[in-house]
Design an enzyme around this catalytic site. Sequence first.
Site, PDB file in Angstrom:
ATOM      1  CB  ALA A  65      20.776  33.631  49.637  1.00  0.00           C
ATOM      2  N   GLY A 109      20.333  38.374  49.217  1.00  0.00           N
ATOM      3  CA  GLY A 109      20.916  38.713  49.549  1.00  0.00           C
ATOM      4  C   GLY A 109      22.576  40.164  48.675  1.00  0.00           C
ATOM      5  CD  GLU A 112      20.358  40.589  53.094  1.00  0.00           C
ATOM      6  OE1 GLU A 112      20.185  39.873  52.066  1.00  0.00           O
ATOM      7  OE2 GLU A 112      19.682  40.903  54.302  1.00  0.00           O
ATOM      8  CD  GLU A 132      15.838  38.759  51.695  1.00  0.00           C
ATOM      9  OE1 GLU A 132      14.862  39.907  51.460  1.00  0.00           O
ATOM     10  OE2 GLU A 132      16.913  38.896  51.827  1.00  0.00           O
TER      11      GLU A 132
END
Length: 258
Positions: A65, A109, A112, A132
Amino acid sequence: MAYETLIVDVEDHVALIKLNRPEALNALNSTLLGELADALEAAEKNDKVRCIVLTGSEKAFAAGADIKEMADKSFVDMFGSDYFGAETTRLLNNRKPIIAAVAGYALGGGCELAMMCDFIICADNAKFGQPEINLGVIAGMGGSQRLTRFVGKSKSMDMHLTGRFMDAEEAERSGLVSRLVPAKKLMDEALSAAHKIAEKSQLATKAAKEAVDRSYETTLSEGLLYERRLFHSLFATEDQKEGMAAFQEKREAQFRDK
Ligand code: CAA
């Protein structure tokens, strides 16, 4: 349709969606995830598309992200907007098979997003991770749940707590990816798998995707019943008659999605 953060190409029944933010290693910001949801919905509605390949660059599938977009957000901003909630729900609604073709970094992300696809083919330079923890947060797009189902609790916990990266060989060994190929062959391998899928009956590929996905959501006995009922229901299709006749006549089946 032209996108700011994606390149989309439809050829021979396969939609190739390439994440295209090279300046940020394809970090997932709101624009990119919104456009990706739009592109996947367009592919879902396009009758010519029978399979989708999602890829990034040779250096990064996606490095997570977008940290710069998130850095100054408050809890109220994140929770109030359900940050990335709507986009990920839209990505997961797609009923057509989606292959992730991963080279380079698939982190946070990015890892993911790859796991949200139906299966992952990776290049030998791929690196997966849920780093993260190094940012003082945890995974937020499904990593703690999906990675654990892919590779088991011990390895998933290791990845989430240490933030270490997993190389391509470990990813294949642990069942995170279905195929590992030399980087130069990644797109050929992913597109050839997509074209093979595109030759099948779309009624059957949709049923197969639903049945496998159901295994994540239900008990074994309910899942087995669900699979059996879907199997029975495919006997209402012309494609089942064609597929079984073609086998007996020793010829290629011509599926018509009917
Ligand atoms: N967000 C925003 N920008 C990013 C980014 C990210 N996740 N990852 C890389 N970039 C940017 C860098 O800031 C850099 O931009 P500038 O040149 O403007 O500084 C550019 O992409 C190139 O990156 P690097 O110079 O860092 O490249 P590198 O080869 O030295 O390192 C890397 C590559 C190891 C992937 C490193 O960039 C990195 O660690 N990135 C962050 C990985 C990460 O922590 N991901 C998790 C994000 S949080 C998340 O994903 C939450 C969630 O689950 C929803």
